[in-house]
Design an enzyme around this catalytic site. Structure first.
Site, PDB file in Angstrom:
ATOM      1  N   PHE A 186      -7.174  22.058 -24.412  1.00 40.22           N
ATOM      2  CA  PHE A 186      -7.504  20.643 -24.525  1.00 40.22           C
ATOM      3  C   PHE A 186      -8.728  20.422 -23.624  1.00 40.22           C
ATOM      4  CE2 PHE A 186      -7.426  16.161 -23.456  1.00 40.22           C
ATOM      5  CZ  PHE A 186      -7.453  15.636 -24.729  1.00 40.22           C
ATOM      6  N   THR A 187      -9.621  19.525 -24.042  1.00 36.91           N
ATOM      7  CA  THR A 187     -10.931  19.372 -23.393  1.00 36.91           C
ATOM      8  C   THR A 187     -10.842  19.241 -21.867  1.00 36.91           C
ATOM      9  OG1 THR A 187     -10.761  17.034 -23.936  1.00 36.91           O
ATOM     10  CG2 THR A 187     -12.101  18.385 -25.400  1.00 36.91           C
ATOM     11  N   TYR A 243       0.835  -1.206   0.000  1.00 35.67           N
ATOM     12  CA  TYR A 243       0.000   0.000   0.000  1.00 35.67           C
ATOM     13  C   TYR A 243       0.864   1.249   0.000  1.00 35.67           C
ATOM     14  CZ  TYR A 243      -3.781   3.219   0.796  1.00 35.67           C
ATOM     15  OH  TYR A 243      -4.665   4.250   0.635  1.00 35.67           O
ATOM     16  N   LYS A 284      -0.219   8.252 -23.586  1.00 40.72           N
ATOM     17  CA  LYS A 284       0.217   8.655 -24.926  1.00 40.72           C
ATOM     18  C   LYS A 284       1.716   8.318 -25.061  1.00 40.72           C
ATOM     19  CE  LYS A 284      -3.878  10.840 -24.723  1.00 40.72           C
ATOM     20  NZ  LYS A 284      -4.141  11.893 -23.766  1.00 40.72           N
ATOM     21  N   ASP A 339       1.887  20.757 -20.306  1.00 42.51           N
ATOM     22  CA  ASP A 339       1.128  19.538 -20.621  1.00 42.51           C
ATOM     23  C   ASP A 339       2.061  18.711 -21.501  1.00 42.51           C
ATOM     24  OD1 ASP A 339      -0.436  17.535 -21.687  1.00 42.51           O
ATOM     25  OD2 ASP A 339      -2.225  18.786 -21.888  1.00 42.51           O
ATOM     26  N   ARG A 393     -14.003  15.402 -35.920  1.00 42.70           N
ATOM     27  CA  ARG A 393     -13.627  16.577 -35.124  1.00 42.70           C
ATOM     28  C   ARG A 393     -14.119  17.784 -35.916  1.00 42.70           C
ATOM     29  NH1 ARG A 393     -11.437  15.482 -29.762  1.00 42.70           N
ATOM     30  NH2 ARG A 393     -13.580  14.847 -29.641  1.00 42.70           N
ATOM     31  N   PHE A 409     -20.901  14.248 -29.331  1.00 44.94           N
ATOM     32  CA  PHE A 409     -20.205  13.416 -30.316  1.00 44.94           C
ATOM     33  C   PHE A 409     -20.044  11.971 -29.878  1.00 44.94           C
ATOM     34  CE2 PHE A 409     -16.071  13.404 -28.153  1.00 44.94           C
ATOM     35  CZ  PHE A 409     -16.161  14.538 -27.356  1.00 44.94           C
TER      36      PHE A 409
HETATM   37  C1  LIG Z   1      -5.162  12.803 -23.266  1.00 45.31           C
HETATM   38  C2  LIG Z   1      -4.750  14.165 -22.939  1.00 45.31           C
HETATM   39  C3  LIG Z   1      -4.981  14.723 -21.675  1.00 45.31           C
HETATM   40  C4  LIG Z   1      -5.784  14.013 -20.594  1.00 45.31           C
HETATM   41  O1  LIG Z   1      -5.212  12.837 -20.194  1.00 45.31           O
HETATM   42  P1  LIG Z   1      -6.061  11.529 -19.777  1.00 45.31           P
HETATM   43  O2  LIG Z   1      -4.996  10.527 -19.485  1.00 45.31           O
HETATM   44  O3  LIG Z   1      -6.933  11.153 -20.933  1.00 45.31           O
HETATM   45  O4  LIG Z   1      -6.847  11.876 -18.575  1.00 45.31           O
HETATM   46  C5  LIG Z   1      -4.504  15.998 -21.438  1.00 45.31           C
HETATM   47  N1  LIG Z   1      -3.862  16.699 -22.379  1.00 45.31           N
HETATM   48  C6  LIG Z   1      -3.632  16.201 -23.614  1.00 45.31           C
HETATM   49  C7  LIG Z   1      -2.916  17.020 -24.625  1.00 45.31           C
HETATM   50  C8  LIG Z   1      -4.078  14.922 -23.930  1.00 45.31           C
HETATM   51  O5  LIG Z   1      -3.876  14.443 -25.167  1.00 45.31           O
END
Ligand SMILES: *Cc1c(COP(=O)(O)O)cnc(C)c1O
Length: 458
Positions: free
Chosen positions: A126-127, A74, A260, A217, A384, A450
Site C-alpha cells: 500500500f502506498t 491534555y 475506513k 494492516d 488506477r 495522478f
Molecule cells: C488508507 C490506508 C492506509 C493509510 O491510512 P491513512 O489514514 O490514510 O493515513 C494504510 N493502509 C491501507 C490499506 C489503507 O487503505
C-alpha cells in the site's frame, strides 16, 4: 418459488446533506477546468462521490452524541481510556497508541522495528505503508499469491500470502533480516480481496518457527471477516466480532486507519502486544503526534472512534456495507461491463483496458473513462492505471498490467437508488464506447502525478 432474502440498511436516515444537481454543460465546463482529472474537480460539482472510502463515512447519532462527551484534557482523557478498552475487547490487542491517522502509526512502527537493509515481505504494497518502510531503510517484497494479479481469476481469497515466496525470502536473507511480515486484510491494491483464516494460521506457524513478527494492516479487517464468514468452511455460524478477534490473534500488532472500517472522518492507531515495542512507541509518539493519551486527536475524535469500532463489527452493518458493493458490482456485470472479480469489500474496479480496447495505454484509457463517467452523470471515480503508476527512474512510463477505474463506496452514505444511477451511467458510457477517444497529458507534476496532472482530449 423460493423468495429471495434481501439485506437492507440496519439504520434509518435522521439528517440529510443536499447535493447540487448539474447539467451536462456545467459538467463539461468543470471537466475542462479540471484538465479531465477527477482529483481536480470541486466536490461541490460532484453528484455521487466515489473517489475514496477514506474519512467519507457517515457517523451514527451515537457517534455524534459521543462527540459532545469529548474530554479535552491534555493528559489522561476519559475518551482515551474508553478507546483503549474497546481496542482490547473488540480487537484483542494489549497496548494502544492513538495517532492522527493510519500513516502516523506506520511511521512510528517502521522507525521502531526496521533497520537499514531489512526486508519487509507483504501481501501487496500500500502506498503509505511501503513508503514508511522504505524511509526507515527497509525494502518491501511482494509475497501475495499470483492469482491477485489476474483480474479474471475468481479465487475467493486473492489476498492470501504465498508461503513458498515467504520461505524463499527467509532462505535467501535469513530470518534476522526480516523484522516482520506486513499482512493486510482486504488487500486494497488487489481490489479489496480478502485473506483466509487458514492462510493466516499457516502464516503464524511459519513465522513462529523463525521468530518473525506479523504486523497487521487492519484498516478493513471487518470487511475481510465478512468474506471469511461467507466463504470459508467452519465460519458460517461465527459472528463478525468473533472472526475479527480470531484474525487478530494470529498477529503481534496492528496499524489502523480508522477513516475506513471504524466509521470516523479522522483517526487511527498503533496497537501491539509486546511491552517493549509499546514502550518505545509511547516514547516516540510524543515526537511525531502528541502525548500518548491523544496522539494528535481531540478527545471527541477518540470517543467517536471507540463507538464506531463497536458498530463496525456488527453483523447487520457489515452485511449491508459489503452487500451494497456487491449489488453495484452485480448490476454492472448484468450490463456486460468488465470488472475485477470476485467483487471486493469496499469498491468496484472497472477494467478500462477491456472497456476501451481501442485506446492504447499511452492515451490513458482509465483516465479517459473516469472523465466520461463524470461527464455523463456527475459520478466521481478515480484512475488506477498508467497515470497512477508514474515513471521509472529513467523517465519511461510504468505500464501496469491493471488499468482500472475505481468506484469506492463510502460507508452508510449512499442508497441503493444511487447505486442504480451509477451502474446505469456506466452502461450508457459503455454503449457509446466506440466513439470515445483517448487523451494526452499536457501537464505532469514530478511526484505522484495522478493527483495534479492535466489532460486534453485527442
Ligand atoms: C488508507 C490506508 C492506509 C493509510 O491510512 P491513512 O489514514 O490514510 O493515513 C494504510 N493502509 C491501507 C490499506 C489503507 O487503505
Amino acid at each position: 418459488m423460493t423468495i429471495k432474502q434481501s439485506w437492507a440498511e440496519p439504520y434509518k436516515i435522521k439528517m440529510v446533506e443536499l447535493l447540487k444537481m448539474t447539467t451536462p454543460d456545467q459538467r463539461k465546463a468543470a471537466l475542462e477546468e479540471a484538465g479531465y482529472n477527477t482529483f481536480l474537480l470541486k466536490s461541490e460539482d460532484v453528484y455521487i462521490d466515489l473517489l475514496t472510502d477514506s474519512g467519507t463515512s457517515a457517523m451514527s447519532d451515537r457517534q455524534w452524541a459521543g462527540m459532545m462527551l469529548g474530554d479535552e484534557a491534555y493528559a489522561g482523557s476519559r475518551n482515551f481510556y474508553h478507546l483503549e478498552k474497546v481496542v482490547q475487547e473488540i480487537y484483542g490487542y494489549k497496548y494502544l497508541i492513538p495517532t492522527h491517522q493510519g500513516r502516523g502509526a506506520e511511521n512510528i512502527l517502521s522507525k521502531i522495528l526496521i533497520k537499514e537493509g531489512d526486508i519487509i515481505p507483504g501481501n501487496m504494497y500500500f502506498t503509505t505503508t511501503r513508503l514508511h518502510q522504505e524511509l526507515a531503510g527497509g525494502t518491501f517484497e511482494d509475497i501475495i499469491i499470483d492469482e491477485a494479479h489476474d483480474p479474471e481469476n475468481e479465487f475467493p481469497f486473492k489476498g492470501n500470502i504465498d508461503l513458498n515466496k515467504l520461505e524463499a525470502l527467509i532462505q535467501k536473507h535469513g530470518a534476522s533480516k526480516i523484522p516482520y511480515v506486513s499482512m493486510a486484510t482486504s488487500v486494497n491494491m488487489a481490489g479489496g480481496q480478502p485473506i483466509s483464516m487458514q492462510n493466516l494460521k499457516d502464516l503464524r506457524a511459519l513465522t513462529n518457527k523463525h521468530g518473525i513478527r506479523v504486523i497487521h494492516d487492519m484498516t478493513r479487517v471487518a470487511e475481510n471477516a465478512y468474506f471469511i464468514q461467507q466463504k470459508e468452511d467452519g465460519y458460517r455460524d461465527k459472528s463478525i466480532r468473533e472472526i475479527v478477534k480470531e484474525i487478530n490473534s494470529y498477529t503481534d500488532g496492528a496499524t489502523m486507519s480508522a477513516k475506513k472500517d471504524a466509521l470516523v472522518n479522522i483517526g487511527g492507531f498503533l496497537a501491539v502486544n509486546d511491552w517493549d515495542v509499546f514502550e518505545e512507541a509511547r516514547n516516540m509518539v510524543v515526537v511525531y503526534e502528541g502525548l500518548h493519551t491523544y496522539g494528535g486527536l481531540a478527545g471527541r475524535d477518540m470517543e467517536a472512534m471507540a463507538i464506531g469500532i463497536v458498530e463496525s463489527v456488527c453483523d447487520d452493518h457489515i452485511k449491508a456495507r459489503v452487500g451494497q458493493v456487491i449489488y453495484l458490482g452485480e448490476k454492472m456485470i448484468e450490463y456486460g461491463i468488465p470488472i475485477v472479480k470476485p467483487i471486493g469489500g469496499h469498491g468496484i474496479f472497472v477494467d478500462a483496458k477491456k472497456f476501451l480496447p481501442h485506446i492504447s495505454q499511452d492515451q490513458f484509457p482509465a483516465q479517459t473513462l473516469a472523465a466520461e463517467i463524470y461527464q455523463d452523470s456527475g459520478v466521481r471515480t478515480m484512475e488506477r492505471g498508467v497515470v497512477s503508476a508514474g515513471r521509472k527512474a529513467n523517465g519511461e512510463n510504468y505500464y501496469p498490467k491493471l488499468e482500472l477505474v475505481r468506484f469506492t463506496i463510502p460507508r452508510r452514505v449512499y442508497t441503493q437508488a444511487h447505486m442504480d444511477v451509477i451502474a446505469e451511467s456506466v452502461a450508457r458510457v459503455y454503449e457509446r464506447r466506440h466513439e470515445i477517444k483517448g487523451m494526452k497529458m499536457v501537464y505532469e507534476p514530478k511526484y505522484l502525478r495522478f493527483f495534479q496532472a492535466k489532460f486534453e482530449k485527442i
